[in-house]
Design a protein around this motif. Structure first.
Motif, PDB file in Angstrom:
ATOM      1  N   ALA A  48      25.372   0.606  25.722  1.00  0.00           N
ATOM      2  CA  ALA A  48      26.444   1.290  24.996  1.00  0.00           C
ATOM      3  C   ALA A  48      25.946   1.906  23.688  1.00  0.00           C
ATOM      4  O   ALA A  48      26.281   3.055  23.353  1.00  0.00           O
ATOM      5  CB  ALA A  48      27.606   0.329  24.729  1.00  0.00           C
ATOM      6  N   GLU A  49      25.125   1.171  22.966  1.00  0.00           N
ATOM      7  CA  GLU A  49      24.626   1.716  21.703  1.00  0.00           C
ATOM      8  C   GLU A  49      23.732   2.932  21.952  1.00  0.00           C
ATOM      9  O   GLU A  49      23.805   3.925  21.216  1.00  0.00           O
ATOM     10  CB  GLU A  49      23.871   0.623  20.933  1.00  0.00           C
TER      11      GLU A  49
ATOM     12  N   TYR B 128      34.270   6.015  28.433  1.00  0.00           N
ATOM     13  CA  TYR B 128      34.463   6.296  27.013  1.00  0.00           C
ATOM     14  C   TYR B 128      35.920   6.566  26.660  1.00  0.00           C
ATOM     15  O   TYR B 128      36.626   7.303  27.352  1.00  0.00           O
ATOM     16  CB  TYR B 128      33.612   7.495  26.597  1.00  0.00           C
ATOM     17  N   ILE B 129      36.384   5.975  25.569  1.00  0.00           N
ATOM     18  CA  ILE B 129      37.711   6.256  25.037  1.00  0.00           C
ATOM     19  C   ILE B 129      37.595   7.258  23.889  1.00  0.00           C
ATOM     20  O   ILE B 129      37.957   8.428  24.020  1.00  0.00           O
ATOM     21  CB  ILE B 129      38.407   4.968  24.536  1.00  0.00           C
ATOM     22  N   ALA B 130      37.071   6.812  22.762  1.00  0.00           N
ATOM     23  CA  ALA B 130      36.925   7.651  21.565  1.00  0.00           C
ATOM     24  C   ALA B 130      36.363   6.766  20.468  1.00  0.00           C
ATOM     25  O   ALA B 130      36.405   5.522  20.567  1.00  0.00           O
ATOM     26  CB  ALA B 130      38.277   8.210  21.124  1.00  0.00           C
ATOM     27  N   GLY B 131      35.819   7.383  19.415  1.00  0.00           N
ATOM     28  CA  GLY B 131      35.412   6.650  18.213  1.00  0.00           C
ATOM     29  C   GLY B 131      34.452   5.500  18.465  1.00  0.00           C
ATOM     30  O   GLY B 131      34.552   4.452  17.817  1.00  0.00           O
ATOM     31  N   GLY B 132      33.532   5.664  19.400  1.00  0.00           N
ATOM     32  CA  GLY B 132      32.552   4.614  19.662  1.00  0.00           C
ATOM     33  C   GLY B 132      33.059   3.502  20.556  1.00  0.00           C
ATOM     34  O   GLY B 132      32.379   2.499  20.760  1.00  0.00           O
ATOM     35  N   GLU B 133      34.256   3.668  21.119  1.00  0.00           N
ATOM     36  CA  GLU B 133      34.826   2.613  21.962  1.00  0.00           C
ATOM     37  C   GLU B 133      34.793   3.006  23.443  1.00  0.00           C
ATOM     38  O   GLU B 133      35.213   4.102  23.832  1.00  0.00           O
ATOM     39  CB  GLU B 133      36.278   2.344  21.559  1.00  0.00           C
ATOM     40  N   PHE B 134      34.287   2.083  24.223  1.00  0.00           N
ATOM     41  CA  PHE B 134      34.272   2.230  25.678  1.00  0.00           C
ATOM     42  C   PHE B 134      35.135   1.143  26.309  1.00  0.00           C
ATOM     43  O   PHE B 134      35.311   0.066  25.734  1.00  0.00           O
ATOM     44  CB  PHE B 134      32.856   2.019  26.233  1.00  0.00           C
TER      45      PHE B 134
ATOM     46  N   MET C 246      25.843   5.998  22.480  1.00  0.00           N
ATOM     47  CA  MET C 246      26.366   6.535  21.222  1.00  0.00           C
ATOM     48  C   MET C 246      25.246   7.202  20.417  1.00  0.00           C
ATOM     49  O   MET C 246      25.447   8.252  19.822  1.00  0.00           O
ATOM     50  CB  MET C 246      27.033   5.434  20.404  1.00  0.00           C
ATOM     51  N   ARG C 247      24.076   6.603  20.407  1.00  0.00           N
ATOM     52  CA  ARG C 247      22.978   7.173  19.613  1.00  0.00           C
ATOM     53  C   ARG C 247      22.571   8.549  20.135  1.00  0.00           C
ATOM     54  O   ARG C 247      22.393   9.488  19.352  1.00  0.00           O
ATOM     55  CB  ARG C 247      21.760   6.243  19.630  1.00  0.00           C
TER      56      ARG C 247
END
Lengths: 191, 191
Positions: free
Chosen positions: B81-82, B174-180, B85-86
């Protein structure tokens, strides 16, 4: 519709599909309604808000989308898993009534289009077909501009899904052979 | 790649995307590799096996897809996950090395294309770009024919995902804002 239905800003409509749920596509033309299950759907833009969905050539709902220029994407939940399989098990071409009547499904027309919004779902996107004959013929790919969007505020608000405590309202993600995955735990990444 | 990677029959490749995971799209041209995160992906056919993905105009990976005519879809898992995002936090246009080197990502070329397959993912689809200039320009929509597909047999075999007992290998949505959301329990419908 129940008292939990709230409008979703058009710029956030893509969030309803972003996590990949299987959806129900609905349309109506000259009083005849259609509904089909579609795992193959995707948001493609947020400004303007656009979505795409695959509609097989032999589907009755496709003919209604083509005739009316409108469709709705309904996002069903775990409590509706059997309904999703049932509507996918028969073609509207083979029924004398429409599929809603046949299965006793409750729905009402949308705000910006008459395409039916199915009760019990957790989100709805009303769409205007963007006519793209090449995509429709070659790829069965239908692109729509979202003209209105709604969600159940128990599980979607402020642009986010939040299913904790509402397992029956979790979205469905189709695998095969009548098997879905529902959504699982949230993973928050902070860089 | 680890010892759990198995080929997936092309006719079943759509099953890797059917449940709506967020993916990583990779491409290479003249030795420079690109990778981006894409929630907006979809299977669009199983025979021939085809997929579609949205690639923003300003993305470096898009320029590599256009130049090479090839791309790969990598399906990352919770443990990554990280990383997802990266790679989405910086553009390849702004780096002096490629994004794989920048983030220390291990990958190897595919079998039918040189597009990188990222280690640690749970599925991979190698794709040949089907040139559709109108879709690419107007909708940022890129269609590919799947030329090879693979999955980690701990969580995908016989055409089915089965994540039980492998939470770190669950796909990401993925949802949004770094949240899955990761995947949740299976729901089996028998009509």
């Amino acid at each position: 519709m129940n008292g939990h239905v709230r409008a979703v800003p058009l710029a956030k409509a893509y969030r309803l599909l972003n996590h990949g749920p299987t959806v129900l596509v609905t349309a109506v033309h000259e009083g005849r309604r259609g509904i089909l299950a579609a795992a193959w759907n995707v948001a493609i833009d947020f400004d303007p808000p656009r979505v795409a969905v695959i509609l097989a050539k032999d589907s009755y709902t496709r003919s209604l989308v083509e005739a009316s220029g409108r469709f709705a994407i309904n996002v069903p939940c775990a409590a509706q898993a059997e309904t999703v399989m049932r509507v996918g098990s028969v073609s509207g071409h083979d029924l004398t009534t429409d599929k809603f009547s046949h299965f006793g499904l409750r729905a009402e027309p949308g705000i910006t289009s008459d395409a039916p919004l199915l009760e019990g779902c957790v989100a709805w996107l009303e769409c205007r077909l963007i006519d793209e004959p090449h995509n429709q013929e070659k790829y069965d790919l239908f692109i729509g501009e979202v003209t209105a969007a709604f969600a159940d505020d128990r599980v979607f608000s402020d642009g986010r899904w939040h299913f904790e405590g509402h397992d029956a309202l979790r979205t469905l993600h189709y695998i095969a052979g009548g098997e879905f995955l529902s959504t699982g735990p949230s993973i928050q990444v902070r860089l």
